[in-house]
Design an enzyme around this catalytic site. Structure first.
Site, PDB file in Angstrom:
ATOM      1  CB  THR A 114      -0.937   0.040   1.214  1.00  0.00           C
ATOM      2  OG1 THR A 114      -1.599  -1.194   1.335  1.00  0.00           O
ATOM      3  CG2 THR A 114      -1.955   1.130   1.091  1.00  0.00           C
ATOM      4  N   GLY A 119      -5.672  -5.391   6.359  1.00  0.00           N
ATOM      5  CA  GLY A 119      -6.901  -4.673   6.080  1.00  0.00           C
ATOM      6  C   GLY A 119      -8.124  -5.129   6.827  1.00  0.00           C
ATOM      7  N   GLY A 127      -9.620  -5.002   0.817  1.00  0.00           N
ATOM      8  CA  GLY A 127      -9.136  -4.599   2.130  1.00  0.00           C
ATOM      9  C   GLY A 127      -9.639  -3.234   2.545  1.00  0.00           C
TER      10      GLY A 127
END
Length: 340
Positions: free
Chosen positions: A206, A260, A236
């Protein structure tokens, strides 16, 4: 006669004031403040496992990305623009789990999620499960600004992206040897524990950004390729407003990275804002409470970055490391990767 003359002078004085001949007072203007912070994922990021060459590559890309947003803010641009363009730089790099560097699903495809939020209007946009949109954060912003919806997914999201004339690419664009090898390693251990947090940091990755502009407006955005080996269209926290991304001019702007499922259950991004608004905690106090005492106790791990409406920066994580960088109005740059 004297009374008439004095009256005439008074009227003449008023007329001259209205026409701007009076000496203007110097306005009391404070120097505008702004700040920006980014992350490139959290997980088992250990110095002993990283070569000097690789560390140099990560630092260079983090600096390049944050300077893009800093320059926008420094020139009086909006926090939304700064967030989007900064994340574009990270999405275009194969180093991070977003855009070009996205991890692979169990079906050996790349599926992207992203979200963005405007702290001034509380408007937000998000996309999930796209496979051909080159820069998912651009799609999230287009959804926020050019549709009546907050989140679009899959083929519908890609159709909207095409209608918005966003750049679409062949899925092969997202292939990287690094990410495919990660999938192979996770699959080898699949029968042991698909949700084992120690398998190659398969949940982490991410990229994200939070910014405060000179006008006092906050914004945040997050983009990801999700979890290595994910199945069944798993989504997520990254595209979930309030969990992976949140911005509110009354409090703060937040972007998250980590496991997540736990960030969704804990509504992490909004919870930090709520603790600030309702309990008067600082952004750092609120983040520590949520990451360590809420997410951590549930068994989840990851990190958060954020900036409050006064320009105070926060980066908090309960993992071994988090790629991160900050810049403030005076141009000071900080880059971190490992434990504090």
């Amino acid at each position: 006669m004297h009374y008439i003359f004095r009256s005439f002078l008074f009227v003449l004085f008023l007329f001259s004031c209205k026409n701007g001949t009076e000496k203007p007072q110097k306005p009391n203007i404070k120097e505008a403040k702004f700040a920006i912070i980014i992350h490139g994922g959290a997980g088992t990021i250990l110095k002993k496992n990283m070569s000097p060459e690789k560390e140099k590559l990560y630092k260079a890309k983090l600096e390049e990305a944050i300077r893009v947003g800093y320059n926008i803010l420094n020139e009086g641009g909006s926090s939304i623009d700064a967030v989007q363009k900064t994340i574009n730089t990270l999405e275009d790099s194969p180093l991070f789990n977003a855009g070009k560097g996205a991890v692979f699903t169990n079906a050996e495809t790349n599926e992207h999620d992203a979200s963005i939020m405007d702290g001034k209007t509380l408007n937000a946009g998000a996309s999930a499960g796209t496979k051909t949109v080159k820069n998912p954060i651009n799609l999230a912003r287009a959804i926020m600004e050019n549709s009546p919806h907050v989140m679009l997914s899959g083929e519908g999201a890609e159709q909207f992206a095409a209608e918005q004339q966003l750049i679409l690419v062949d899925p092969s664009y997202f292939y990287t040897k690094k990410s495919f090898k990660s999938l192979e390693r996770v699959k080898q251990n699949e029968n042991m524990a698909y949700y084992d947090a120690n398998i190659n940091d398969s949940k982490f990755g991410t990229v994200g950004c939070a910014a405060l502009d000179k006008k006092g407006n906050l914004a945040a955005g997050t983009s990801t390729g999700g979890m290595t080996n994910k199945r069944w269209g798993r989504i997520g926290d990254s595209p979930v407003i309030g969990s992976g991304t949140y911005a509110n001019n009354q409090t703060c702007a937040i972007s998250c990275t980590g496991w997540g499922e736990y960030f969704i259950r804990s509504v992490v991004a909004h919870d930090i804002s709520a603790l600030m608004e309702y309990k008067g905690l600082s952004i750092t106090q609120a983040a520590k409470e949520v990451i360590h005492n809420k997410v951590g106790k549930l068994g989840g791990n990851g990190g958060v970055i954020g900036v409050d409406n006064k320009g105070n920066l926060m980066m908090e994580f309960n993992t071994a490391g988090m790629f991160r960088a900050t810049m403030t109005a005076n141009g000071d740059l900080y880059i971190g990767m490992f434990e504090k």
